[in-house]
Write an enzyme that holds these catalytic residues in place. Structure first.
Site, PDB file in Angstrom:
ATOM      1  N   GLU A 210     130.888-156.829  20.660  1.00  0.00           N
ATOM      2  CA  GLU A 210     131.483-155.983  19.638  1.00  0.00           C
ATOM      3  C   GLU A 210     132.815-156.482  19.070  1.00  0.00           C
ATOM      4  OE1 GLU A 210     130.079-153.144  18.273  1.00  0.00           O
ATOM      5  OE2 GLU A 210     128.324-153.898  19.372  1.00  0.00           O
TER       6      GLU A 210
ATOM      7  N   SER B 134     104.449-100.622  51.694  1.00  0.00           N
ATOM      8  CA  SER B 134     104.458-100.753  53.155  1.00  0.00           C
ATOM      9  C   SER B 134     105.459-101.777  53.658  1.00  0.00           C
ATOM     10  CB  SER B 134     103.052-101.130  53.644  1.00  0.00           C
ATOM     11  OG  SER B 134     102.142-100.091  53.346  1.00  0.00           O
TER      12      SER B 134
END
Length: 789
Positions: free
Chosen positions: A194, A478
């Site tokens: 770059e 239950s």
């Protein structure tokens, strides 16, 4: 004469006028120059302040990350090779053709998975580097873990798995690193790709600009750019991506100012953390560390020269050179960067050739465990009690949860496939397909610590974000009965009237009570009555009438009190129907209460968030676990002991032919007209609760044993706990006696049947069987006569 004088005067006037005009022009130019200078100074000052303020402030809004618990592998643990491979791929590990040599790699070799794990936490100076290990499997079990040189390994820990990130409006995945943490070879690769003259120019490289302009003119199109690293940093941080002359005009002076104000290393550090390098779905991959993890499954420091060049080459065009999508272009670009590194003198010819010859082994690109949205919502809700949403979106917190992704995966598959099977096979559910969708929830807890290990709040988060595990309020049916008998056992231990033991007798005969001023006649699920039965039989077979009688005998206020102590926080009313679970609770609430029974009466409040760390990895919040003694340990143990019988010969005995052969305690639950199907089952180390029903409370035709229990068994099999034989620890003060199951008294020789029963010391029967005592006397009398002869 007069005419020449007039002309002379006119000439002098013109000359004076010209001098005056020039003076005014000079004054105007001077004034204009001053204005321009002032404006330029003001603009420069503004740009300087703008650049400085923003560059020294919080540059990035870092998302907070939510992690699962660390995965610990041990020999003998229930886990298949496929599940481990999925776990590694979700974490972004790279599959290698050879034995792994760098962290973040693995290889599948026959029945063995070789792994070189990444460090679990930050590397400290002097810490030993991770070593490659071979995990060998025997079916769905880990048979051994050894280092590649053959040495045994007792445990292998894999780093916590990412399960979500809390983003703000910009979904950017970024891990900030200091320049000193970036390897020199990677810095060289970026500069070669770059901005090779980065350390030589003043923010703008005129030589590069002229070179790019010449190349673009020759080709007739834009083939090169002259932007420096500094310019790209200014563009990314301050100006955006719009390609306009105005942006370019602002970019140049800002780049110069940035270069004048800050050291090159600081600019480069910011650039490496800011640069865009690709996309994972809707999330942008920003910064070189996040990119290293995404593309290679490793930290930046573990990349080779070739991998560094490939990653640096992406900066030019992440989409075009994406190695997952365009591997040939990515390799071509890598080689270009390597050649640029060689030209710049960063690498020699030998290293250039070695890097070119490297085989590219990419990571999976995985972004963590993404199948737990209900867990993510719940974790965020818990953390939001401590931190506002803005903090979570911007300050990069790490939120470590108690979730086990292997158990979570098993839970989600078990629930999803179980509900699909019920929609195919259950007649009443099948007839309602298209009209309503069968739903479910599954909660997994560690009863010893209260840690939520897995949670599924529904079958499809996309269609419904309603988390049934924590938001649905349903009757437990239950499943409430064990708390009735726990209260009864506590009364017996305390020596109070109304107490019961597992051997106590209860009448299973019709009963009528007043409930809300109206007569109420409870019935058993099958409509039958059995006469006197033991407490053990009543609970194992989930008989309604004996349970109601037990609640009346113990006292409904005592039952309400014990259920609240155990963990049911919903408001309970002492109505006769309470014994049969007509109150409403959430699945998590019920699971927490059962966890108290499993933990010998010690209540540990369920929690999911274990720890919060800041962006630097320092702990900022640890969850204090709330632990209280809720139930007498002997009473809790006796309930657990009876509930083991539910799976052996009671309402849950179908678990055996479904494939569960281990040791566990559990309870089925069914509400009126089969609107809810429940099963809660637990071993000493793990509890899992399953609920099945319709959101609108429609009938399902499913009982606890036909709806929820098969899903529970499937989960336990997937989790590798279907063969668990670990016994429940017995607290002090438990005794065993041989009893006559018909009377509940101590057995005698004449009893046709005898059973071994457990009691809290002091509550065991002391009298011989009153039903068969005569047989003992007759035997003794006959024995005396034989001796007399």
């Amino acid at each position: 004469m007069a005419g020449s004088k007039t002309r002379s005067e006119r000439g002098r006037k013109r000359r004076r006028g010209k001098r005056a005009s020039r003076g005014r022009l000079l004054r105007l130019l001077a004034a204009s120059s001053s204005v321009v200078a002032v404006v330029a100074a003001a603009v420069s000052l503004y740009l300087y302040v703008d650049v400085t303020t923003r560059f020294e402030g919080r540059l990035w809004k870092l998302p907070s990350r939510i992690y699962a618990d660390a995965t610990v592998l041990r020999p003998g643990a229930a886990l298949g090779a496929d599940a481990l491979v999925r776990r590694l791929e979700r974490a972004g590990y790279a599959r290698s053709a050879d034995s792994p040599t760098r962290p973040g790699q693995f290889r599948v070799h026959g029945r063995t998975v070789e792994i070189l794990p990444r460090p679990v936490g930050p590397r400290s100076a002097g810490a030993a580097a991770p070593r490659a290990v071979a995990v060998r499997f025997d079916g769905t079990w880990i048979s051994s873990i050894r280092e590649l040189d053959g040495r045994r390994v007792a445990r292998l820990e894999l780093e916590p798995e990412l399960i979500a990130a809390v983003y703000g409006p910009r979904q950017e995945d970024r891990e900030v690193v200091r320049l000193g943490q970036v390897p020199e070879r990677f810095v060289h690769a970026v500069l070669a790709a770059e901005d090779a003259r980065f350390y030589d120019h003043g923010g703008v490289d005129l030589r590069a600009v002229l070179r790019a302009a010449a190349a673009n003119l020759r080709s007739g199109r834009i083939v090169q750019g002259g932007s420096t690293v500094t310019q790209q940093t200014v563009k990314n941080l301050f100006l955006g991506q719009q390609r306009t002359w105005w942006r370019k005009l602002r970019e140049l002076p800002m780049s110069v100012l940035l270069d004048l104000r800050y050291p090159k290393d600081r600019i480069l550090e910011v650039y490496l953390n800011e640069v865009y390098l690709g996309q994972r779905g809707s999330v942008a991959i920003c910064g070189v560390q996040a990119a290293a993890r995404f593309y290679f499954g490793r930290d930046l420091g573990d990349l080779t020269t070739g991998e560094s060049a490939l990653l640096a080459g992406l900066i030019k065009s992440p989409g075009r050179y994406n190695p997952f999508v365009n591997p040939e272009r990515a390799l071509e670009r890598r080689d270009q960067v390597l050649e640029a590194m060689h030209r710049a003198g960063f690498i020699d010819a030998a290293e250039l050739e070695r890097a070119r010859a490297e085989r590219v082994e990419l990571g999976s690109g995985g972004g963590g465990f993404t199948r737990a949205p209900y867990i993510v919502d719940y974790a965020i809700a818990q953390v939001s009690e401590l931190y506002p949403r803005r903090v979570l979106e911007e300050q990069g917190l790490s939120i470590v949860t108690t979730v086990d992704t292997l158990l979570q995966e098993s839970a989600e598959r078990a629930l999803s496939e179980g509900l699909e099977r019920l929609e195919r096979e259950a007649p009443l559910v099948r007839r309602q397909r298209g009209e309503r969708t069968l739903q479910g929830a599954l909660v997994v807890l560690d009863p010893r610590s209260g840690a939520i290990r897995a949670m599924v709040g529904g079958r499809d988060y996309k269609s419904s974000q309603f988390n049934r595990a924590v938001q649905a309020r349903r009757q437990p049916g239950s499943c409430f009965k064990p708390f009735v008998f726990a209260a009864a056992f506590e009364r017996a231990i305390a020596g109070e009237p109304g107490g019961l033991t597992p051997a106590s007798r209860l009448d299973d005969e019709p009963i009528e009570l007043l409930a809300g001023g109206r007569p109420w006649r409870p019935e058993n699920y099958d409509g039958l009555y059995r006469g006197p039965v033991s407490v053990r039989v009543a609970l194992e077979r989930s008989l309604n009438v004996p349970t109601v009688r037990a609640a009346q005998q113990v006292g409904l206020e005592r039952v309400v009190d014990l259920a609240g102590r155990a963990g049911i926080e919903s408001a309970l009313r002492p109505l006769p129907s309470l014994a049969l679970g007509t109150l409403e609770v959430t699945p998590l609430e019920l699971a927490a209460a059962y966890a108290t029974l499993a933990n010998q009466g010690v209540r540990v409040r369920p929690h999911m968030v274990r720890e919060v760390r800041d962006s630097a990895g320092e702990p900022v919040q640890s969850r204090e676990v709330e632990v209280t003694r809720a139930i007498d340990p002997r009473a809790a143990y006796l309930v657990t002991d009876v509930l083991q019988g539910v799976l052996e010969r009671g309402t849950g005995e179908s678990a055996l032919w479904l494939g569960f052969t281990g040791r566990a305690a559990g309870k089925t639950g069914t509400t009126d007209e089969t609107r809810d199907s429940w099963f809660v089952g637990y071993t000493p180390e793990l509890l899992a609760l399953v609920w099945v029903g319709f959101d609108d409370n429609a009938r399902t035709g499913l009982g606890g044993s036909s709806g929820a229990l098969p899903i529970w068994v499937d989960f336990m099999k997937r989790a590798g706990l279907a063969r668990s034989a670990q016994p429940f620890p017995e607290p002090p003060g438990i005794v065993e006696r041989w009893i006559d199951p018909e009377s509940g008294d101590l057995s005698v020789r004449g009893c046709p049947l005898t059973e071994r029963e457990r009691f809290a010391a002091g509550t065991e029967p002391s009298e011989p069987c009153r039903l068969h005592k005569r047989g003992v006397f007759r035997w003794l009398r006959n024995l005396g006569r034989r001796r007399a002869r």
